[in-house]
Design a protein around this motif. Structure first.
Motif, PDB file in Angstrom:
ATOM      1  N   ILE A   1      72.048  -8.185  24.628  1.00 35.50           N
ATOM      2  CA  ILE A   1      71.945  -9.602  24.992  1.00 35.50           C
ATOM      3  C   ILE A   1      73.330 -10.239  24.974  1.00 35.50           C
ATOM      4  CG2 ILE A   1      71.068 -11.848  24.238  1.00 35.50           C
ATOM      5  CD1 ILE A   1      68.583 -10.438  23.219  1.00 35.50           C
ATOM      6  N   GLY A   2      73.639 -10.971  26.032  1.00 33.67           N
ATOM      7  CA  GLY A   2      74.968 -11.568  26.141  1.00 33.67           C
ATOM      8  C   GLY A   2      76.013 -10.500  26.334  1.00 33.67           C
ATOM      9  N   THR A   3      75.750  -9.584  27.254  1.00 32.44           N
ATOM     10  CA  THR A   3      76.584  -8.388  27.388  1.00 32.44           C
ATOM     11  C   THR A   3      77.994  -8.681  27.863  1.00 32.44           C
ATOM     12  OG1 THR A   3      76.529  -6.098  28.183  1.00 32.44           O
ATOM     13  CG2 THR A   3      75.977  -7.822  29.792  1.00 32.44           C
ATOM     14  N   GLY A   4      78.197  -9.838  28.519  1.00 33.98           N
ATOM     15  CA  GLY A   4      79.540 -10.137  29.016  1.00 33.98           C
ATOM     16  C   GLY A   4      79.987  -9.082  30.006  1.00 33.98           C
TER      17      GLY A   4
ATOM     18  N   LEU B   1      81.044  -4.501  27.022  1.00 32.91           N
ATOM     19  CA  LEU B   1      81.772  -3.766  25.989  1.00 32.91           C
ATOM     20  C   LEU B   1      80.837  -3.008  25.051  1.00 32.91           C
ATOM     21  CD1 LEU B   1      84.526  -6.405  25.077  1.00 32.91           C
ATOM     22  CD2 LEU B   1      84.761  -4.375  26.529  1.00 32.91           C
ATOM     23  N   VAL B   2      79.712  -3.616  24.675  1.00 30.36           N
ATOM     24  CA  VAL B   2      78.766  -2.934  23.789  1.00 30.36           C
ATOM     25  C   VAL B   2      78.101  -1.778  24.525  1.00 30.36           C
ATOM     26  CG1 VAL B   2      76.631  -3.177  22.471  1.00 30.36           C
ATOM     27  CG2 VAL B   2      78.372  -4.971  22.363  1.00 30.36           C
TER      28      VAL B   2
ATOM     29  N   THR C   1      71.053  -5.444  20.638  1.00 29.49           N
ATOM     30  CA  THR C   1      72.370  -5.819  20.150  1.00 29.49           C
ATOM     31  C   THR C   1      72.741  -7.200  20.682  1.00 29.49           C
ATOM     32  OG1 THR C   1      73.311  -4.523  21.987  1.00 29.49           O
ATOM     33  CG2 THR C   1      73.289  -3.500  19.806  1.00 29.49           C
ATOM     34  N   ILE C   2      73.271  -8.030  19.805  1.00 27.08           N
ATOM     35  CA  ILE C   2      73.780  -9.358  20.169  1.00 27.08           C
ATOM     36  C   ILE C   2      75.157  -9.474  19.541  1.00 27.08           C
ATOM     37  CG2 ILE C   2      73.366 -11.836  20.173  1.00 27.08           C
ATOM     38  CD1 ILE C   2      70.419 -11.273  19.583  1.00 27.08           C
TER      39      ILE C   2
ATOM     40  N   VAL D   1      70.240  -6.165  15.944  1.00 25.20           N
ATOM     41  CA  VAL D   1      71.533  -6.193  15.277  1.00 25.20           C
ATOM     42  C   VAL D   1      72.363  -7.336  15.845  1.00 25.20           C
ATOM     43  CG1 VAL D   1      73.629  -4.927  14.715  1.00 25.20           C
ATOM     44  CG2 VAL D   1      71.455  -3.699  14.926  1.00 25.20           C
ATOM     45  N   ILE D   2      72.750  -8.245  14.971  1.00 18.18           N
ATOM     46  CA  ILE D   2      73.611  -9.373  15.329  1.00 18.18           C
ATOM     47  C   ILE D   2      74.955  -9.134  14.661  1.00 18.18           C
ATOM     48  CG2 ILE D   2      73.911 -11.872  15.159  1.00 18.18           C
ATOM     49  CD1 ILE D   2      70.812 -12.037  14.960  1.00 18.18           C
ATOM     50  N   PHE D   3      76.004  -9.067  15.442  1.00 18.20           N
ATOM     51  CA  PHE D   3      77.285  -8.673  14.856  1.00 18.20           C
ATOM     52  C   PHE D   3      78.449  -9.262  15.646  1.00 18.20           C
ATOM     53  CE2 PHE D   3      76.492  -5.695  18.188  1.00 18.20           C
ATOM     54  CZ  PHE D   3      77.695  -5.122  18.575  1.00 18.20           C
ATOM     55  N   GLY D   4      79.603  -9.224  15.023  1.00 12.49           N
ATOM     56  CA  GLY D   4      80.810  -9.702  15.680  1.00 12.49           C
ATOM     57  C   GLY D   4      81.961  -9.737  14.710  1.00 12.49           C
ATOM     58  N   ASP D   5      83.143  -9.946  15.265  1.00 13.46           N
ATOM     59  CA  ASP D   5      84.348 -10.113  14.476  1.00 13.46           C
ATOM     60  C   ASP D   5      84.787 -11.568  14.555  1.00 13.46           C
ATOM     61  OD1 ASP D   5      84.832  -9.889  17.160  1.00 13.46           O
ATOM     62  OD2 ASP D   5      86.563  -8.576  16.983  1.00 13.46           O
TER      63      ASP D   5
END
Length: 275
Positions: free
Chosen positions: A43-46, A49-50, A110-111, A138-142
């Motif tokens: 979701i929100g793949t842009g 990259l994921v 994945t988000i 899975v909700i993740f980010g930097d």
């Protein structure tokens, strides 16, 4: 998320946004059982990259985004890398409106770097019917430059604020609205209430060029926001960064915060080695 929030940023996003580290990709892949077909919803793949990081780990992938330019970039960058027996579908729609194919249930959702743009409760509620019983969200980010706290990043943020004459972070043509509640807490109010948090440290080296490229990929410093002051902004950033390095190298200590949510009683793999 408005489709205009990231207008004009796709080219910079693909080139300058950091990808998904191998350690993070391994955690994502290990979060769900191996089987065939193994299905991923991003979701929100842009610019993908994921998806690119997980291409060899899943064989049925749906990636969605509201920005058609981002999806065009993802198609150009990722399609040729898709393994022969893997199906990848890119779809222009919002998470709030997405409906999977009949009898299609994701093993992993994945988000990444996108949950703050979503109607969070609504999306999690809809995912309850779209995820396999033993699947995971899975909700993740930097941390973005806006949230990071090294001296040179603080100085870059100050330049951006100076150009926009205010202390509030832009989000396209609007103002960014912060979410005060931890994502894990929000997940615990959904069916994916069994939540585990993991942190993966990341060290990066930036240059003036890559910093500007990264900034131009964001909603708060997209090129069109500066109008005819873009060249002045680049000069100001270069002058500011020169105060922090003699060789145009700027180290960053960052981390990915990963939140894995499952339905109660579905079981959890052990990730102690990466906590």
């Amino acid at each position: 998320m408005s489709m205009s929030t990231f207008a004009g940023t796709a080219e910079h996003y693909r080139k300058y946004r950091p990808g998904i580290p191998r350690d993070v990709a391994e955690i994502l892949a290990a979060a769900v059982l191996g089987r065939h077909p193994r299905r991923l919803l991003d979701i929100g793949t842009g610019t993908g990259l994921v998806v690119e990081a997980l291409l060899t780990r899943f064989d049925d992938i749906i990636a969605i985004d509201t920005d058609a330019d981002m999806l065009t970039s993802a198609e150009a960058a990722v399609r040729a890398k898709v393994p022969k027996n893997t199906r990848m579908t890119l779809q222009c729609c919002s998470a709030e409106e997405f409906t999977p194919p009949e009898d299609w249930h994701a093993d992993l959702v994945t988000i990444c770097r996108a949950f703050h743009w979503l109607d969070q409760a609504t999306v999690l509620e809809r995912l309850a019917t779209q995820v396999a019983p033993d699947g995971a969200v899975v909700i993740f980010g930097d941390n973005s430059f806006w949230a990071a706290g090294s001296p040179w990043e603080d100085a870059v943020r100050a330049v951006i604020l100076d150009f926009f004459l205010g202390e509030r972070r832009r989000a396209g043509t609007g103002i960014f609205s912060h979410h005060d509640r931890p994502y894990s807490e929000i997940m615990q109010e959904s069916q994916f209430c069994q939540v585990e948090e993991l942190r993966v440290p990341v060290r990066r080296l930036w240059s003036t060029e890559t910093i500007l490229g990264y900034l131009y990929s964001t909603s708060f410093a997209a090129p069109h926001l500066f109008g005819d002051r873009l060249a002045d902004f680049e000069v100001a950033i270069a002058r500011t960064l020169a105060e922090f390095s003699d060789n145009d190298v700027f180290p960053e200590e960052n981390e990915f915060l990963i939140r894995i949510g499952r339905r109660r009683g579905s079981g959890l793999p052990a990730f102690d080695s990466v906590r």
